[in-house]
Design a protein around this motif. Structure first.
Motif, PDB file in Angstrom:
ATOM      1  N   THR A   1       2.750   5.765  -3.395  1.00  0.00           N
ATOM      2  CA  THR A   1       3.442   6.979  -2.924  1.00  0.00           C
ATOM      3  C   THR A   1       4.897   6.956  -3.376  1.00  0.00           C
ATOM      4  O   THR A   1       5.453   7.990  -3.770  1.00  0.00           O
ATOM      5  CB  THR A   1       3.350   7.086  -1.403  1.00  0.00           C
ATOM      6  OG1 THR A   1       1.967   7.197  -1.021  1.00  0.00           O
ATOM      7  CG2 THR A   1       4.106   8.303  -0.888  1.00  0.00           C
TER       8      THR A   1
ATOM      9  N   PRO B   1      -0.552   9.020  -2.504  1.00  0.00           N
ATOM     10  CA  PRO B   1      -1.430   7.855  -2.670  1.00  0.00           C
ATOM     11  C   PRO B   1      -2.328   8.032  -3.899  1.00  0.00           C
ATOM     12  O   PRO B   1      -2.743   9.137  -4.235  1.00  0.00           O
ATOM     13  CB  PRO B   1      -2.257   7.841  -1.376  1.00  0.00           C
ATOM     14  CG  PRO B   1      -1.475   8.664  -0.400  1.00  0.00           C
ATOM     15  CD  PRO B   1      -0.770   9.714  -1.211  1.00  0.00           C
TER      16      PRO B   1
ATOM     17  N   THR C   1      -1.124  -4.689   3.613  1.00  0.00           N
ATOM     18  CA  THR C   1      -0.447  -4.209   4.827  1.00  0.00           C
ATOM     19  C   THR C   1       0.682  -5.109   5.298  1.00  0.00           C
ATOM     20  O   THR C   1       1.409  -4.737   6.236  1.00  0.00           O
ATOM     21  CB  THR C   1      -1.468  -4.051   5.962  1.00  0.00           C
ATOM     22  OG1 THR C   1      -2.160  -5.302   6.164  1.00  0.00           O
ATOM     23  CG2 THR C   1      -2.500  -2.974   5.622  1.00  0.00           C
TER      24      THR C   1
ATOM     25  N   GLN D   1      -5.192   2.127  -4.036  1.00  0.00           N
ATOM     26  CA  GLN D   1      -5.502   1.749  -2.661  1.00  0.00           C
ATOM     27  C   GLN D   1      -6.762   0.882  -2.607  1.00  0.00           C
ATOM     28  O   GLN D   1      -6.838  -0.086  -1.841  1.00  0.00           O
ATOM     29  CB  GLN D   1      -5.675   3.005  -1.797  1.00  0.00           C
ATOM     30  CG  GLN D   1      -4.416   3.837  -1.624  1.00  0.00           C
ATOM     31  CD  GLN D   1      -3.336   3.095  -0.841  1.00  0.00           C
ATOM     32  OE1 GLN D   1      -3.618   2.397   0.135  1.00  0.00           O
ATOM     33  NE2 GLN D   1      -2.084   3.239  -1.276  1.00  0.00           N
TER      34      GLN D   1
ATOM     35  N   SER E   1       0.809  -1.224   0.000  1.00  0.00           N
ATOM     36  CA  SER E   1       0.000   0.000   0.000  1.00  0.00           C
ATOM     37  C   SER E   1       0.837   1.267   0.000  1.00  0.00           C
ATOM     38  O   SER E   1       0.297   2.361  -0.161  1.00  0.00           O
ATOM     39  CB  SER E   1      -0.940   0.010   1.208  1.00  0.00           C
ATOM     40  OG  SER E   1      -0.210  -0.093   2.416  1.00  0.00           O
ATOM     41  N   HIS E   2       2.154   1.166   0.163  1.00  0.00           N
ATOM     42  CA  HIS E   2       3.037   2.333   0.077  1.00  0.00           C
ATOM     43  C   HIS E   2       3.672   2.473  -1.309  1.00  0.00           C
ATOM     44  O   HIS E   2       4.398   3.435  -1.555  1.00  0.00           O
ATOM     45  CB  HIS E   2       4.143   2.241   1.136  1.00  0.00           C
ATOM     46  CG  HIS E   2       3.636   2.421   2.532  1.00  0.00           C
ATOM     47  ND1 HIS E   2       4.468   2.424   3.648  1.00  0.00           N
ATOM     48  CD2 HIS E   2       2.380   2.601   3.014  1.00  0.00           C
ATOM     49  CE1 HIS E   2       3.743   2.588   4.748  1.00  0.00           C
ATOM     50  NE2 HIS E   2       2.477   2.689   4.379  1.00  0.00           N
TER      51      HIS E   2
END
Length: 552
Positions: free
Chosen positions: A221, A227, A525, A232, A217-218
């Motif tokens: 970025t 984001p 995550t 996402q 999820s990073h």
């Protein structure tokens, strides 16, 4: 000359040879049902077109430039063409939410087109990739519920009706394509078009770094500086049964399409399995499409999609014979031959089972038992090598050095006494267990040449123990082994006499597919990684094997 310049030059040359001069009206405002206006350009052939050809509707999130939509070439052949920018792109109002708004906006556009003075009496849709998805979004629904406004023909290239299925392929996140596409879409506008063209010609350093970021999820970025909402959302919805995915899937409505369909795809396209399944749905409904499958990937200058679409539409709407001898035209890799076929897969195809032996042999004879082990380390994931994708360099890749890695195993047949033609979708049936809570099984077929080259043919992946795969996970036996079916990409390939068939088994192809950390945590995550011992069983009632559809 770059691929983009070659493509643009080819389109311009086609337009110059066309029989009709073209007038363009730019910046038309098309009202949607919620009051948002979408922007469109209208291409009009000058002079009478007899008999009238359909109005072609093209809906795109990539801008309305003629080199990307083929609008100038289509109009030059006598088609009135409307090219519309999807919601939130190319000056259109609203917010771009990939896939989610295409059905309602597409249906409103089709109804609007039929009310215009320049409408020619029938409608065809046209386009590739996302431009094909926008066609599937409206076609079945409108043929069923609003036939008076439904499209009268579809031309679809390298596309599918449910992008969720390719985003999460058998429980595995398609990281390279998903993150790469999100990065490019974040660079929209004229500057974005130039950046996209530049990135397509050379390695993208930012993307190469971002695909190694955990948690997943990073990654957006890392690659875009902020984001990206849809990225996402994709990660947060790991199960394809979630409402987020089901409301943007149009697979169920494919059999409702009553209009004639032409579709083209490539053996190395990332959407290939699902496009051929939509073909099969229409065949089962009694409306077989015209189909071309060539030796290319998702982006190519070789596809005859434009020329064959024009011939297809003129045949249906103007009675001009297309000169096509059979409904299916497919390129036989390994032999470098085009074949005209009555259907896909071709009649006469039968499944032949080849077993994986502990000795590394691939053979129709049942194995004598035992197991084959290897270690998978997500901190040093097994790399992707070739395979289908979004880039222009898809195609066969020599795996001979890759096969010397210790985190994969290879099973090879003896040299073939006679040529073997693969024609269909192979399925690996692997009896497998792992010391990790979750694991991936990646299987690839290669053509081993007498000189030692091991050229990739097709591959596939499946996850067990993950959030998205849990519903379909087979139950382990008392010994901890599961019997796992792994569907591979469809193929039409000739293994020549003297060559060998090789089957690789590993636990990943990073970054084409996101590495499996091994913990079974949500993919978005997870940061902890687990080194896993993997084992393939050659024992039991169902020892590991691969089912090959062989054309005789």
């Amino acid at each position: 000359m770059t691929s983009l310049r070659r493509r643009l030059t080819g389109r311009l040359r086609s337009a110059r040879r066309s029989p009709y001069p073209v007038t363009v009206r730019r910046g038309l405002r098309v009202p949607m049902d919620d009051g948002v206006d979408l922007v469109a350009d209208l291409y009009l052939p000058r002079g009478p077109v007899e008999p009238p050809l359909p109005t072609v509707v093209i809906r795109s999130p990539y801008g309305r430039h003629g080199s990307l939509t083929d609008a100038p070439a289509l109009a030059g052949e006598g088609f009135t063409v409307l090219v519309q920018s999807c919601r939130g792109t190319g000056g259109s109002g609203g917010t771009f939410r990939p896939q989610l708004d295409e059905q309602r906006d597409g249906m409103a556009t089709h109804r609007w087109v039929r009310r215009q003075q320049w409408f020619t009496g029938t409608v065809a849709t046209y386009g590739e990739s996302y431009l094909g998805y926008t066609q599937w979004a409206v076609a079945g629904r409108m043929c069923r519920d609003d036939p008076a406004n439904a499209p009268d023909a579809l031309c679809l290239n390298v596309t599918m009706a449910d992008f969720g299925a390719v985003t999460w392929t058998n429980g595995v996140f398609s990281l390279g394509g998903s993150l790469g596409w999100s990065r490019l879409m974040a660079l929209r506008g004229m500057r974005g078009a130039l950046v996209r063209a530049r990135l397509a010609r050379r390695p993208d350093r930012k993307l190469a770094e971002a695909v190694d970021v955990l948690p997943l999820s990073h990654g957006d970025t890392a690659v875009a500086g902020h984001p990206i909402g849809w990225y996402q959302d994709w990660l947060a919805h790991e199960q394809l049964t979630d409402d987020y995915w089901t409301r943007q899937s149009h697979t169920a409505s494919v059999p409702d399409v009553t209009a004639p369909v032409y579709m083209a795809t490539g053996w190395y396209d990332m959407f290939l399995p699902w496009q051929l399944r939509t073909y099969a749905q229409l065949v089962a409904a009694g409306r077989p499409p015209r189909l071309t499958i060539g030796p290319w990937g998702h982006r190519t200058d070789q596809s005859p999609f434009l020329a064959e679409s024009i011939a297809f539409l003129k045949e249906h709407f103007a009675g001009v014979p297309a000169g096509r001898p059979a409904p299916v035209r497919a390129f036989l890799t390994g032999a470098r031959q085009w074949h005209d076929l009555p259907a896909w897969p071709p009649p006469g195809t039968a499944v032949r089972r080849w077993y994986l032996h502990r000795s590394g042999l691939l053979d129709p004879a049942r194995p004598g038992g035992g197991g084959t082990r290897y270690t998978y380390d997500p901190d040093r994931p097994t790399p992707a090598l070739g395979g289908p994708g979004l880039g222009p360099s898809c195609g066969p890749v020599d795996n001979s050095a890759h096969e010397r890695r210790t985190d994969l195993v290879v099973f090879r047949s003896p040299p073939l006494e006679h040529a073997v033609v693969l024609a269909g979708e192979p399925i690996a049936r692997v009896r497998f267990r792992s010391t990790a809570a979750s694991a991936d099984v990646f299987v690839r077929i290669c053509d081993v040449h007498p000189d030692g080259r091991s050229m990739s043919v097709c591959d596939g992946i499946r996850r067990i123990g993950g959030v998205g795969a849990a519903v379909a996970d087979p139950r382990p036996g008392e010994d901890g082994f599961v019997e796992l079916d792994v569907p591979l990409w469809p193929a039409y390939h000739r293994f020549a006499a003297g060559h060998r068939i090789a089957v690789q088994v590993s636990s990943g192809a990073h970054p084409r597919y996101a590495r499996n950390p091994g913990t079974g945590e949500p993919a978005a995550t997870a940061t902890t990684t687990v080194r896993a011992q993997q084992e393939i069983s050659h024992d039991g009632a169902h020892p590991s094997a691969i089912d090959l559809p062989v054309w005789t």
